[in-house]
Enzyme design. Structure first.
Site, short mmCIF file in Angstrom:
data_model
loop_
_atom_site.label_atom_id
_atom_site.label_comp_id
_atom_site.label_asym_id
_atom_site.label_seq_id
_atom_site.Cartn_x
_atom_site.Cartn_y
_atom_site.Cartn_z
N GLU A 119 0.84 -1.20 0.00
CA GLU A 119 0.00 0.00 0.00
C GLU A 119 0.88 1.25 0.00
O GLU A 119 1.93 1.27 0.63
CB GLU A 119 -0.89 -0.03 1.25
CG GLU A 119 -2.02 0.97 1.23
CD GLU A 119 -2.97 0.82 2.42
OE1 GLU A 119 -3.51 -0.29 2.64
OE2 GLU A 119 -3.15 1.81 3.12
N ASP B 216 0.26 5.32 0.67
CA ASP B 216 -0.80 6.19 1.21
C ASP B 216 -0.48 7.66 1.30
O ASP B 216 0.57 8.03 1.84
CB ASP B 216 -1.02 5.85 2.71
CG ASP B 216 -1.72 4.56 2.93
OD1 ASP B 216 -2.51 4.17 2.10
OD2 ASP B 216 -1.45 3.95 3.99
N GLU C 204 -2.57 10.58 3.34
CA GLU C 204 -3.74 10.84 4.18
C GLU C 204 -3.68 12.28 4.66
O GLU C 204 -2.67 12.69 5.25
CB GLU C 204 -3.77 9.89 5.38
CG GLU C 204 -4.12 8.47 5.00
CD GLU C 204 -4.30 7.57 6.22
OE1 GLU C 204 -5.31 6.86 6.28
OE2 GLU C 204 -3.43 7.60 7.10
N GLN D 274 -0.06 12.90 6.05
CA GLN D 274 0.62 11.69 6.53
C GLN D 274 0.82 10.74 5.34
O GLN D 274 -0.10 10.52 4.56
CB GLN D 274 -0.23 11.02 7.60
CG GLN D 274 0.28 9.65 8.00
CD GLN D 274 -0.38 9.13 9.28
OE1 GLN D 274 -0.35 9.78 10.32
NE2 GLN D 274 -0.96 7.96 9.20
N ASN E 143 2.45 6.80 4.14
CA ASN E 143 2.85 5.51 4.68
C ASN E 143 3.11 4.56 3.51
O ASN E 143 2.58 4.77 2.41
CB ASN E 143 1.75 4.95 5.59
CG ASN E 143 2.26 3.94 6.61
OD1 ASN E 143 3.42 3.53 6.58
ND2 ASN E 143 1.39 3.53 7.51
N ARG F 45 5.40 2.83 8.81
CA ARG F 45 6.39 3.67 8.14
C ARG F 45 5.83 5.07 7.93
O ARG F 45 5.95 5.66 6.87
CB ARG F 45 6.75 3.06 6.78
CG ARG F 45 7.43 1.70 6.88
CD ARG F 45 8.09 1.36 5.57
NE ARG F 45 8.81 0.11 5.63
CZ ARG F 45 8.39 -1.02 5.03
NH1 ARG F 45 7.27 -1.03 4.34
NH2 ARG F 45 9.11 -2.11 5.13
N GLU F 46 5.19 5.59 8.99
CA GLU F 46 4.55 6.90 8.85
C GLU F 46 5.56 8.04 8.79
O GLU F 46 6.53 8.06 9.53
CB GLU F 46 3.61 7.19 10.03
CG GLU F 46 2.33 6.41 10.02
CD GLU F 46 2.33 5.30 11.04
OE1 GLU F 46 3.35 5.12 11.73
OE2 GLU F 46 1.30 4.59 11.13
N TRP G 287 -8.88 9.48 16.14
CA TRP G 287 -7.41 9.54 16.17
C TRP G 287 -6.79 10.71 15.39
O TRP G 287 -5.67 11.12 15.68
CB TRP G 287 -6.79 8.25 15.62
CG TRP G 287 -7.11 7.95 14.17
CD1 TRP G 287 -8.18 7.23 13.72
CD2 TRP G 287 -6.38 8.36 13.00
NE1 TRP G 287 -8.16 7.18 12.35
CE2 TRP G 287 -7.07 7.85 11.88
CE3 TRP G 287 -5.21 9.10 12.79
CZ2 TRP G 287 -6.64 8.07 10.57
CZ3 TRP G 287 -4.77 9.33 11.49
CH2 TRP G 287 -5.49 8.80 10.40
N ARG H 123 9.56 4.63 19.67
CA ARG H 123 8.66 3.59 19.15
C ARG H 123 9.43 2.47 18.47
O ARG H 123 9.04 1.32 18.53
CB ARG H 123 7.70 4.23 18.15
CG ARG H 123 6.24 3.96 18.49
CD ARG H 123 5.35 4.75 17.56
NE ARG H 123 4.59 3.87 16.69
CZ ARG H 123 3.93 4.30 15.63
NH1 ARG H 123 3.97 5.58 15.27
NH2 ARG H 123 3.24 3.46 14.90
#
Ligand SMILES: *[C@@H]1O[C@H](CO)[C@@H](O)[C@H](O)[C@H]1NC(C)=O
Ligand SMILES: *[C@@H]1O[C@H](CO)[C@@H](O)[C@H](O)[C@H]1NC(C)=O
Length: 295
Positions: free
Chosen positions: A108, A110, A112, A125, A127, A136-137, A202, A281
Protein backbone atom coordinates in the site's frame (compact mmCIF):
# COMPACT_ATOMS: atom_id res chain seq x y z
CA UNK A 1 15.51 44.09 -32.99
CA UNK A 2 12.80 42.61 -35.14
CA UNK A 3 10.50 39.84 -33.95
CA UNK A 4 12.52 37.18 -35.77
CA UNK A 5 15.64 37.83 -33.76
CA UNK A 6 13.64 37.87 -30.54
CA UNK A 7 12.28 34.48 -31.45
CA UNK A 8 15.77 33.22 -32.10
CA UNK A 9 16.98 34.44 -28.72
CA UNK A 10 13.96 32.85 -27.10
CA UNK A 11 14.59 29.53 -28.83
CA UNK A 12 18.22 29.54 -27.75
CA UNK A 13 17.20 30.25 -24.15
CA UNK A 14 14.66 27.43 -24.15
CA UNK A 15 17.24 25.02 -25.52
CA UNK A 16 19.82 26.15 -22.99
CA UNK A 17 17.46 25.74 -20.06
CA UNK A 18 15.65 22.58 -20.95
CA UNK A 19 18.15 19.88 -19.93
CA UNK A 20 18.10 21.10 -16.34
CA UNK A 21 14.47 22.08 -16.02
CA UNK A 22 13.08 19.07 -17.83
CA UNK A 23 15.28 16.54 -16.09
CA UNK A 24 13.03 14.09 -14.32
CA UNK A 25 9.61 15.39 -13.48
CA UNK A 26 7.06 12.69 -14.20
CA UNK A 27 5.31 13.07 -17.52
CA UNK A 28 2.72 15.79 -17.71
CA UNK A 29 -0.57 14.50 -16.38
CA UNK A 30 -3.38 14.18 -18.88
CA UNK A 31 -6.81 15.08 -17.53
CA UNK A 32 -9.51 12.54 -18.08
CA UNK A 33 -13.03 12.45 -16.67
CA UNK A 34 -13.66 10.56 -13.45
CA UNK A 35 -15.74 7.80 -15.03
CA UNK A 36 -13.06 6.73 -17.49
CA UNK A 37 -10.94 4.96 -14.89
CA UNK A 38 -12.85 5.24 -11.62
CA UNK A 39 -16.09 4.08 -10.00
CA UNK A 40 -17.70 4.99 -6.68
CA UNK A 41 -17.06 2.40 -3.96
CA UNK A 42 -19.81 3.12 -1.42
CA UNK A 43 -22.47 5.72 -0.53
CA UNK A 44 -22.99 6.61 -4.18
CA UNK A 45 -25.37 9.45 -3.28
CA UNK A 46 -22.57 11.22 -1.40
CA UNK A 47 -20.58 11.82 -4.62
CA UNK A 48 -21.56 14.83 -6.74
CA UNK A 49 -20.52 15.33 -10.37
CA UNK A 50 -19.65 18.57 -12.18
CA UNK A 51 -18.56 19.60 -15.68
CA UNK A 52 -19.64 16.39 -17.29
CA UNK A 53 -17.87 14.32 -14.67
CA UNK A 54 -14.47 15.96 -14.99
CA UNK A 55 -14.81 17.23 -11.41
CA UNK A 56 -16.37 15.49 -8.46
CA UNK A 57 -17.03 16.22 -4.80
CA UNK A 58 -17.05 13.75 -1.95
CA UNK A 59 -19.44 14.55 0.89
CA UNK A 60 -19.16 13.48 4.50
CA UNK A 61 -22.02 13.92 6.96
CA UNK A 62 -22.97 12.33 10.25
CA UNK A 63 -24.54 9.50 8.30
CA UNK A 64 -21.62 8.45 6.10
CA UNK A 65 -18.49 9.33 4.17
CA UNK A 66 -17.82 8.04 0.68
CA UNK A 67 -15.10 6.90 -1.66
CA UNK A 68 -14.09 5.68 -5.08
CA UNK A 69 -11.63 3.28 -6.66
CA UNK A 70 -10.00 2.58 -9.98
CA UNK A 71 -11.60 0.01 -12.24
CA UNK A 72 -8.24 -1.42 -13.20
CA UNK A 73 -5.27 -2.69 -11.19
CA UNK A 74 -1.79 -1.46 -11.99
CA UNK A 75 1.73 -2.68 -11.66
CA UNK A 76 4.01 0.39 -11.66
CA UNK A 77 3.29 3.76 -13.20
CA UNK A 78 2.42 7.35 -12.45
CA UNK A 79 -0.86 8.19 -10.73
CA UNK A 80 -2.15 11.62 -9.82
CA UNK A 81 -5.20 13.66 -9.03
CA UNK A 82 -5.88 17.23 -8.08
CA UNK A 83 -7.64 17.69 -4.76
CA UNK A 84 -9.07 20.67 -2.94
CA UNK A 85 -9.43 19.58 0.66
CA UNK A 86 -12.34 20.18 3.04
CA UNK A 87 -12.29 23.92 3.87
CA UNK A 88 -13.04 25.60 7.20
CA UNK A 89 -13.52 23.45 10.25
CA UNK A 90 -12.36 20.05 8.99
CA UNK A 91 -11.05 18.65 12.29
CA UNK A 92 -11.71 14.92 12.58
CA UNK A 93 -12.10 14.37 8.83
CA UNK A 94 -9.57 12.41 6.82
CA UNK A 95 -9.22 12.51 3.06
CA UNK A 96 -7.15 9.70 1.62
CA UNK A 97 -5.60 8.93 -1.75
CA UNK A 98 -3.83 5.59 -1.89
CA UNK A 99 -2.79 2.58 -3.89
CA UNK A 100 -3.42 -0.85 -2.42
CA UNK A 101 -3.14 -4.46 -3.47
CA UNK A 102 -6.02 -6.75 -2.61
CA UNK A 103 -4.57 -9.68 -0.69
CA UNK A 104 -3.52 -10.15 2.91
CA UNK A 105 0.26 -9.64 2.56
CA UNK A 106 -0.61 -6.41 1.04
CA UNK A 107 1.27 -3.52 -0.46
CA UNK A 108 0.00 0.00 0.00
CA UNK A 109 1.11 3.55 -0.78
CA UNK A 110 -0.80 6.19 1.21
CA UNK A 111 -1.49 9.88 1.25
CA UNK A 112 -3.74 10.84 4.18
CA UNK A 113 -4.81 14.41 4.79
CA UNK A 114 -5.83 15.08 8.37
CA UNK A 115 -8.20 18.02 8.74
CA UNK A 116 -8.07 20.64 11.46
CA UNK A 117 -9.94 23.47 13.12
CA UNK A 118 -10.45 26.58 10.98
CA UNK A 119 -7.14 28.33 10.37
CA UNK A 120 -5.08 25.46 11.81
CA UNK A 121 -2.84 23.51 9.45
CA UNK A 122 -3.67 20.21 7.79
CA UNK A 123 -1.25 17.35 8.27
CA UNK A 124 -0.22 15.18 5.34
CA UNK A 125 0.62 11.69 6.53
CA UNK A 126 2.26 9.20 4.18
CA UNK A 127 2.85 5.51 4.68
CA UNK A 128 4.20 2.55 2.74
CA UNK A 129 3.19 -1.08 3.31
CA UNK A 130 5.24 -3.82 1.70
CA UNK A 131 4.35 -7.48 2.07
CA UNK A 132 1.92 -6.58 4.88
CA UNK A 133 4.46 -4.59 6.90
CA UNK A 134 3.65 -0.96 7.60
CA UNK A 135 4.67 1.30 10.51
CA UNK A 136 6.39 3.67 8.14
CA UNK A 137 4.55 6.90 8.85
CA UNK A 138 5.89 10.28 7.95
CA UNK A 139 3.98 13.47 8.62
CA UNK A 140 4.45 16.92 7.21
CA UNK A 141 2.71 20.28 7.10
CA UNK A 142 2.12 21.69 3.64
CA UNK A 143 3.62 25.01 2.50
CA UNK A 144 0.25 26.25 1.26
CA UNK A 145 -3.38 26.09 2.32
CA UNK A 146 -4.64 22.91 0.60
CA UNK A 147 -8.27 24.00 0.95
CA UNK A 148 -7.93 27.21 -1.11
CA UNK A 149 -7.02 25.73 -4.50
CA UNK A 150 -6.57 22.46 -6.28
CA UNK A 151 -3.12 20.91 -5.89
CA UNK A 152 -1.76 17.84 -7.54
CA UNK A 153 -0.82 14.78 -5.48
CA UNK A 154 0.97 11.97 -7.22
CA UNK A 155 2.81 8.71 -6.90
CA UNK A 156 5.58 7.56 -9.21
CA UNK A 157 6.12 3.83 -8.70
CA UNK A 158 8.88 2.09 -10.59
CA UNK A 159 11.42 -0.67 -10.02
CA UNK A 160 13.75 1.73 -8.22
CA UNK A 161 11.55 3.64 -5.83
CA UNK A 162 8.18 4.98 -4.84
CA UNK A 163 8.13 8.77 -4.91
CA UNK A 164 5.37 10.92 -3.43
CA UNK A 165 4.91 14.33 -5.07
CA UNK A 166 2.92 17.36 -3.99
CA UNK A 167 2.63 19.46 -7.14
CA UNK A 168 6.15 19.10 -8.57
CA UNK A 169 7.84 18.74 -5.20
CA UNK A 170 8.97 15.29 -4.07
CA UNK A 171 8.04 14.97 -0.40
CA UNK A 172 9.09 11.37 0.16
CA UNK A 173 11.10 8.66 -1.56
CA UNK A 174 10.85 5.03 -0.55
CA UNK A 175 13.77 3.39 -2.27
CA UNK A 176 13.87 -0.21 -3.34
CA UNK A 177 16.05 -1.75 -0.62
CA UNK A 178 15.81 -5.36 -1.70
CA UNK A 179 19.53 -5.65 -1.04
CA UNK A 180 18.80 -4.82 2.63
CA UNK A 181 16.05 -7.48 2.78
CA UNK A 182 13.22 -4.98 2.70
CA UNK A 183 10.29 -6.06 0.59
CA UNK A 184 9.42 -3.79 -2.30
CA UNK A 185 6.12 -3.92 -4.21
CA UNK A 186 6.88 -5.49 -7.55
CA UNK A 187 4.49 -8.37 -8.26
CA UNK A 188 1.08 -7.42 -6.87
CA UNK A 189 -1.03 -5.04 -8.93
CA UNK A 190 -2.66 -2.24 -6.97
CA UNK A 191 -5.90 -0.37 -7.36
CA UNK A 192 -6.12 3.34 -6.67
CA UNK A 193 -8.54 4.50 -3.99
CA UNK A 194 -9.75 7.71 -2.48
CA UNK A 195 -12.15 8.41 0.34
CA UNK A 196 -13.39 10.96 2.81
CA UNK A 197 -14.44 9.74 6.23
CA UNK A 198 -14.70 10.56 9.91
CA UNK A 199 -11.65 9.64 11.97
CA UNK A 200 -12.13 11.83 15.01
CA UNK A 201 -11.04 8.95 17.23
CA UNK A 202 -7.41 9.54 16.17
CA UNK A 203 -6.84 12.10 13.42
CA UNK A 204 -6.69 15.54 14.97
CA UNK A 205 -4.22 15.88 17.84
CA UNK A 206 -4.54 12.18 18.51
CA UNK A 207 -8.35 12.24 18.78
CA UNK A 208 -8.64 15.23 21.11
CA UNK A 209 -10.51 17.36 18.58
CA UNK A 210 -13.91 15.97 17.62
CA UNK A 211 -15.72 16.45 14.32
CA UNK A 212 -18.17 19.34 14.51
CA UNK A 213 -21.22 17.92 12.78
CA UNK A 214 -22.88 21.34 12.78
CA UNK A 215 -20.51 22.10 9.88
CA UNK A 216 -21.52 19.07 7.81
CA UNK A 217 -21.54 18.27 4.97
CA UNK A 218 -17.74 18.28 4.65
CA UNK A 219 -16.73 18.47 1.02
CA UNK A 220 -13.49 17.50 -0.76
CA UNK A 221 -13.25 18.32 -4.48
CA UNK A 222 -11.34 16.39 -7.13
CA UNK A 223 -10.33 16.73 -10.75
CA UNK A 224 -7.58 15.72 -13.23
CA UNK A 225 -7.75 11.99 -12.68
CA UNK A 226 -4.54 10.83 -14.26
CA UNK A 227 -3.43 7.22 -14.59
CA UNK A 228 -0.45 6.12 -16.65
CA UNK A 229 0.35 2.64 -15.45
CA UNK A 230 0.87 -0.88 -16.51
CA UNK A 231 -2.62 -2.30 -16.31
CA UNK A 232 -2.95 -5.86 -15.11
CA UNK A 233 -5.65 -7.58 -17.09
CA UNK A 234 -8.03 -10.03 -15.48
CA UNK A 235 -6.28 -12.98 -17.11
CA UNK A 236 -2.69 -11.93 -16.63
CA UNK A 237 -1.38 -11.08 -13.20
CA UNK A 238 1.75 -9.61 -14.70
CA UNK A 239 1.11 -7.10 -17.34
CA UNK A 240 3.29 -6.98 -20.34
CA UNK A 241 3.64 -3.63 -21.98
CA UNK A 242 7.24 -3.51 -23.06
CA UNK A 243 8.25 -0.13 -24.32
CA UNK A 244 5.50 1.64 -22.46
CA UNK A 245 7.35 1.74 -19.18
CA UNK A 246 8.85 5.22 -19.43
CA UNK A 247 8.95 5.33 -15.62
CA UNK A 248 11.82 2.82 -15.51
CA UNK A 249 14.01 4.84 -17.85
CA UNK A 250 17.24 6.38 -16.61
CA UNK A 251 15.91 9.83 -15.78
CA UNK A 252 13.21 8.42 -13.47
CA UNK A 253 15.43 5.98 -11.59
CA UNK A 254 16.52 8.62 -9.12
CA UNK A 255 15.71 12.21 -8.28
CA UNK A 256 17.85 14.85 -9.91
CA UNK A 257 19.80 17.48 -7.98
CA UNK A 258 17.00 20.01 -8.01
CA UNK A 259 14.49 17.45 -6.77
CA UNK A 260 16.81 16.43 -3.94
CA UNK A 261 17.13 20.09 -2.98
CA UNK A 262 13.36 20.39 -2.82
CA UNK A 263 13.00 17.18 -0.84
CA UNK A 264 15.60 18.46 1.64
CA UNK A 265 13.69 21.71 1.91
CA UNK A 266 10.49 19.85 2.79
CA UNK A 267 12.43 17.68 5.22
CA UNK A 268 14.00 20.54 7.08
CA UNK A 269 11.07 22.97 7.10
CA UNK A 270 7.88 20.92 7.19
CA UNK A 271 8.51 17.54 8.78
CA UNK A 272 6.55 16.83 11.94
CA UNK A 273 7.22 13.14 12.28
CA UNK A 274 9.41 10.51 10.66
CA UNK A 275 9.35 6.88 11.80
CA UNK A 276 13.01 6.67 10.81
CA UNK A 277 13.98 8.99 13.65
CA UNK A 278 11.47 7.74 16.22
CA UNK A 279 13.79 5.84 18.57
CA UNK A 280 11.09 5.58 21.24
CA UNK A 281 8.66 3.59 19.15
CA UNK A 282 11.28 1.86 17.03
CA UNK A 283 14.47 1.25 19.03
CA UNK A 284 15.86 -0.60 16.01
CA UNK A 285 15.80 1.50 12.90
CA UNK A 286 14.17 -0.13 9.86
CA UNK A 287 16.84 -1.03 7.29
CA UNK A 288 15.38 1.21 4.56
CA UNK A 289 15.90 4.21 6.84
CA UNK A 290 19.59 4.07 6.00
CA UNK A 291 18.65 5.16 2.52
CA UNK A 292 16.11 7.64 3.87
CA UNK A 293 18.94 9.32 5.72
CA UNK A 294 20.92 9.81 2.52
CA UNK A 295 18.22 12.18 1.36
C1 LIG B 1 -27.31 14.09 11.81
O1 LIG B 1 -27.45 15.47 11.68
C2 LIG B 1 -28.76 15.89 11.43
C3 LIG B 1 -28.75 17.38 11.14
O2 LIG B 1 -27.85 18.05 11.99
C4 LIG B 1 -29.63 15.52 12.65
O3 LIG B 1 -30.97 15.91 12.43
C5 LIG B 1 -29.57 14.03 12.87
O4 LIG B 1 -30.25 13.65 14.05
C6 LIG B 1 -28.12 13.53 12.95
N1 LIG B 1 -28.10 12.08 12.93
C7 LIG B 1 -27.33 11.34 13.70
C8 LIG B 1 -27.38 9.86 13.46
O5 LIG B 1 -26.61 11.82 14.54
C1 LIG C 1 -3.94 21.12 14.05
O1 LIG C 1 -3.50 22.31 14.66
C2 LIG C 1 -2.74 22.11 15.83
C3 LIG C 1 -2.47 23.46 16.45
O2 LIG C 1 -1.82 24.31 15.50
C4 LIG C 1 -1.46 21.35 15.48
O3 LIG C 1 -0.74 21.06 16.65
C5 LIG C 1 -1.81 20.05 14.75
O4 LIG C 1 -0.62 19.43 14.30
C6 LIG C 1 -2.69 20.35 13.56
N1 LIG C 1 -3.07 19.19 12.76
C7 LIG C 1 -3.75 18.12 13.19
C8 LIG C 1 -4.18 17.16 12.18
O5 LIG C 1 -4.01 17.92 14.35
Amino acid sequence: MNSKSWMLIFAVLVLALSPETMAAAPKKAVDVPFGRNYVPTWALDHIKYFNGGSEIQLNLDNYTGTGFQSKGSYLFGHFSMKIKLVPGDSAGTVTAFYLSSQNSEHDEIDFEFLGNRTGQPYILQTNVFTGGKDDREQRIYLWFDPTKDYHSYSVLWNLYSITFFVDDVPIRVFKNCKDLNVKFPFDQPMKIYSSLWNADDWATRGGLEKTNWQKAPFVAAYKSFHIDGCEASVEAKFCDTQGKRWWDQKEFQDLDAQQYRRLKWVRSKYTIYNYCTDRKRYPTMSPECKRDRDV
